[in-house]
Design an enzyme around this catalytic site. Structure first.
Site, PDB file in Angstrom:
ATOM      1  N   HIS A  91      -3.615   6.955   0.945  1.00 46.57           N
ATOM      2  CA  HIS A  91      -3.941   5.660   0.502  1.00 46.57           C
ATOM      3  C   HIS A  91      -5.310   5.336   0.782  1.00 46.57           C
ATOM      4  CE1 HIS A  91      -3.933   1.576  -0.445  1.00 46.57           C
ATOM      5  NE2 HIS A  91      -3.935   1.056   1.033  1.00 46.57           N
ATOM      6  N   CYS A 105       0.725  -1.071  -0.080  1.00 49.21           N
ATOM      7  CA  CYS A 105       0.021  -0.087  -0.056  1.00 49.21           C
ATOM      8  C   CYS A 105       0.832   1.459  -0.015  1.00 49.21           C
ATOM      9  CB  CYS A 105      -0.884  -0.128   1.330  1.00 49.21           C
ATOM     10  SG  CYS A 105      -1.857  -1.509   1.283  1.00 49.21           S
ATOM     11  N   ASN A 128      -9.959  -0.821  -2.446  1.00 47.22           N
ATOM     12  CA  ASN A 128      -8.404  -0.601  -2.205  1.00 47.22           C
ATOM     13  C   ASN A 128      -7.564  -1.266  -3.400  1.00 47.22           C
ATOM     14  OD1 ASN A 128      -5.842  -0.882  -1.178  1.00 47.22           O
ATOM     15  ND2 ASN A 128      -6.421  -1.542   1.046  1.00 47.22           N
TER      16      ASN A 128
HETATM   17  O1  UT7 Z   1      -4.605  -1.559   2.816  1.00 51.06           O
HETATM   18  C1  UT7 Z   1      -3.887  -2.012   3.393  1.00 51.06           C
HETATM   19  C2  UT7 Z   1      -4.059  -2.017   4.928  1.00 51.06           C
HETATM   20  N1  UT7 Z   1      -5.243  -2.666   5.322  1.00 51.06           N
HETATM   21  C3  UT7 Z   1      -6.226  -1.763   6.344  1.00 51.06           C
HETATM   22  O2  UT7 Z   1      -5.827  -0.505   6.248  1.00 51.06           O
HETATM   23  C4  UT7 Z   1      -7.393  -2.391   6.531  1.00 51.06           C
HETATM   24  C5  UT7 Z   1      -7.634  -1.433   7.811  1.00 51.06           C
HETATM   25  N2  UT7 Z   1      -8.665  -2.370   8.382  1.00 51.06           N
HETATM   26  C6  UT7 Z   1     -10.112  -2.289   8.228  1.00 51.06           C
HETATM   27  O3  UT7 Z   1     -10.323  -1.557   7.011  1.00 51.06           O
HETATM   28  C7  UT7 Z   1     -11.193  -3.026   8.933  1.00 51.06           C
HETATM   29  O4  UT7 Z   1     -10.316  -3.603  10.041  1.00 51.06           O
HETATM   30  C8  UT7 Z   1     -11.942  -4.011   8.128  1.00 51.06           C
HETATM   31  C9  UT7 Z   1     -12.836  -3.271   7.097  1.00 51.06           C
HETATM   32  C10 UT7 Z   1     -10.934  -4.922   7.390  1.00 51.06           C
HETATM   33  C11 UT7 Z   1     -12.671  -4.737   9.122  1.00 51.06           C
HETATM   34  O5  UT7 Z   1     -13.780  -3.905   9.715  1.00 51.06           O
HETATM   35  P1  UT7 Z   1     -13.751  -3.944  11.359  1.00 51.06           P
HETATM   36  O6  UT7 Z   1     -14.877  -2.908  11.590  1.00 51.06           O
HETATM   37  O7  UT7 Z   1     -12.415  -3.939  11.999  1.00 51.06           O
HETATM   38  O8  UT7 Z   1     -14.588  -5.162  11.515  1.00 51.06           O
HETATM   39  P2  UT7 Z   1     -13.893  -6.754  12.304  1.00 51.06           P
HETATM   40  O9  UT7 Z   1     -12.766  -7.359  11.762  1.00 51.06           O
HETATM   41  O10 UT7 Z   1     -13.641  -6.090  13.921  1.00 51.06           O
HETATM   42  O11 UT7 Z   1     -15.078  -7.596  12.339  1.00 51.06           O
HETATM   43  C12 UT7 Z   1     -16.544  -7.425  12.797  1.00 51.06           C
HETATM   44  C13 UT7 Z   1     -17.408  -8.315  12.335  1.00 51.06           C
HETATM   45  C14 UT7 Z   1     -16.928  -9.918  12.726  1.00 51.06           C
HETATM   46  O12 UT7 Z   1     -18.038 -10.493  13.107  1.00 51.06           O
HETATM   47  P3  UT7 Z   1     -18.212 -10.750  14.681  1.00 51.06           P
HETATM   48  O13 UT7 Z   1     -16.929 -11.512  14.878  1.00 51.06           O
HETATM   49  O14 UT7 Z   1     -18.420  -9.485  15.186  1.00 51.06           O
HETATM   50  O15 UT7 Z   1     -19.304 -11.780  14.644  1.00 51.06           O
HETATM   51  C15 UT7 Z   1     -16.357 -10.183  11.459  1.00 51.06           C
HETATM   52  O16 UT7 Z   1     -16.404 -11.486  11.093  1.00 51.06           O
HETATM   53  O17 UT7 Z   1     -17.805  -8.311  10.936  1.00 51.06           O
HETATM   54  C16 UT7 Z   1     -17.444  -9.508  10.507  1.00 51.06           C
HETATM   55  N3  UT7 Z   1     -17.207  -9.261   9.102  1.00 51.06           N
HETATM   56  C17 UT7 Z   1     -17.933  -9.254   8.042  1.00 51.06           C
HETATM   57  N4  UT7 Z   1     -19.363  -9.051   8.141  1.00 51.06           N
HETATM   58  C18 UT7 Z   1     -19.834  -9.089   6.831  1.00 51.06           C
HETATM   59  C19 UT7 Z   1     -15.757  -9.209   8.544  1.00 51.06           C
HETATM   60  N5  UT7 Z   1     -15.699  -9.082   7.377  1.00 51.06           N
HETATM   61  C20 UT7 Z   1     -17.016  -9.133   6.893  1.00 51.06           C
HETATM   62  C21 UT7 Z   1     -17.860  -9.014   5.482  1.00 51.06           C
HETATM   63  N6  UT7 Z   1     -19.261  -8.956   5.647  1.00 51.06           N
HETATM   64  N7  UT7 Z   1     -17.081  -8.648   4.424  1.00 51.06           N
END
Ligand code: UT7
Length: 338
Positions: free
Chosen positions: A263, A116, A293
């Site tokens: 980014h 990234c 992204n």
């Molecule tokens: O560019 C490279 C660098 N990468 C980044 O900068 C990414 C940084 N991180 C993020 O953008 C976020 O952490 C994500 C978008 C990847 C995830 O969002 P979050 O608000 O941190 O969600 P989480 O990982 O804490 O997950 C919350 C819930 C989980 O379910 P439970 O355990 O609460 O039941 C996940 O399983 O959301 C669930 N989940 C989804 N649900 C529906 C994770 N992905 C999805 C999905 N659709 N695609």
């Protein structure tokens, strides 16, 4: 003094538009979740039915636009820099493959593997080559094909909904000027202790056999895995720090920056950045809603669009680029238009 001046830009995304609703049909997710957590509404993926297209092919399309706008022929180039985490093949690098597609056979080509922050490391590298006289007409490309390497089952949904394919290209020229212009400051960082926060493990040269015969092709190590919340928190903490570091190097105040192009990893990261820096939200450029992204391509695509929309690009305008991603790597570069 010689300064590194952006002469032109180009971008390319494949024609296959994939909406959040399309993803709802292949894995357990929802348009609402994706929009709320990331700001993404759609992305473009290459269409495997139409033949697999590699990063260098996408980069080639973006390069044609940048070269045409600069009024340069491929033969005018004396250096090519190609940033990607998804090279066409393991080796040689996509820069060499792009060079051949441009009809060249001796122009040096360098690949940058900084994910990234590929754009930030690449722009700083181009600037160093120009200022040391090693190059004067550089084609710099950031391009990714993520769609053929992701786990498109529910197991990989945190990654699959985020990433899109695309390419951005810049023509950068060394120009003799007394004006304070071009790349004013670069601040780059890495912390390899956090490499496993976002990575794809296989194929791996640190194993006795790179493609272990006992490992199923469905093994999660063949796909990118991410500790999203750790990276999110790190980004929100490190981006303001590195932005201030580059401002200090350039001896500028934040209010002298006309536009921040971060980014495009998550709309919420960039909104949090705006709040932390206490700046008008119109000063931060977003296009993640359209492309997702696209990693090394995300900042050059955003820059191309910001220039096309007239948001930046007049003589004297100052743009600040910043990002954080796998490595972990993070950085910020400040550029002033001549
Ligand atoms: O560019 C490279 C660098 N990468 C980044 O900068 C990414 C940084 N991180 C993020 O953008 C976020 O952490 C994500 C978008 C990847 C995830 O969002 P979050 O608000 O941190 O969600 P989480 O990982 O804490 O997950 C919350 C819930 C989980 O379910 P439970 O355990 O609460 O039941 C996940 O399983 O959301 C669930 N989940 C989804 N649900 C529906 C994770 N992905 C999805 C999905 N659709 N695609």
């Amino acid at each position: 003094m010689i300064q590194s001046i952006i002469k032109s830009s180009g971008m390319f995304v494949p024609p296959n538009l994939v909406t959040n609703h399309d993803l709802e049909k292949i894995l357990d997710t929802s348009d609402e979740w994706i929009k709320q957590r990331t700001g993404i509404e759609q992305r473009f993926w290459i269409d495997p039915e139409e033949g697999v297209t590699g990063s260098s092919d996408l980069g080639f399309e973006a390069s044609k636009t940048a070269l045409k706008t600069a009024g340069w022929k491929a033969e005018d180039l004396d250096f090519i820099i190609f940033a990607t985490l998804s090279p066409d093949i393991m080796f040689p690098g996509s820069g060499c493959l792009l060079q051949a597609k441009l009809g060249l056979n001796s122009t040096p080509a360098l690949d940058i593997r900084q994910q990234c922050t590929g754009f930030l490391y690449g722009l700083a590298t181009a600037d160093a080559y120009i200022k040391t006289g090693l190059a004067s007409k550089i084609l710099f490309v950031g391009a990714e094909v993520h769609s053929t390497g992701m786990d498109k089952s529910t197991r990989g949904r945190d990654i699959t909904v985020i990433f899109g394919d695309g390419a951005g290209a810049l023509c950068i020229e060394g120009i003799e000027t007394n004006d304070k212009a071009g790349v004013l400051a670069s601040s780059l960082h890495a912390d390899g202790n956090l490499a496993d926060a976002l990575m794809t493990e296989l194929p791996a040269s640190n194993l006795p056999v790179r493609l272990p015969p006992d490992v199923s092709l469905d093994d999660p190590r063949y796909f990118p895995v991410m500790d999203g919340s750790a990276i999110f928190k790190k980004a929100v903490r490190m981006l303001p720090q590195v932005i201030n570091e580059s401002l200090e190097k350039a001896q500028l105040d934040l209010d002298e920056i006309d536009l921040i192009i971060p980014h495009q990893a998550n709309m919420r990261i960039n909104q949090a950045l705006g709040k932390f820096l206490k700046i008008d939200e119109n000063k931060i450029f977003h296009n993640i809603q359209k492309y997702g992204n696209t990693t090394a391509a995300s900042i050059p695509i955003a820059l191309h669009e910001a220039m096309e929309q007239g948001r930046i690009g007049k003589s004297g305008d100052i743009v600040l680029f910043a990002g954080l991603g796998a490595g972990l790597t993070w950085g910020s570069v400040i550029y002033k238009f001549l």
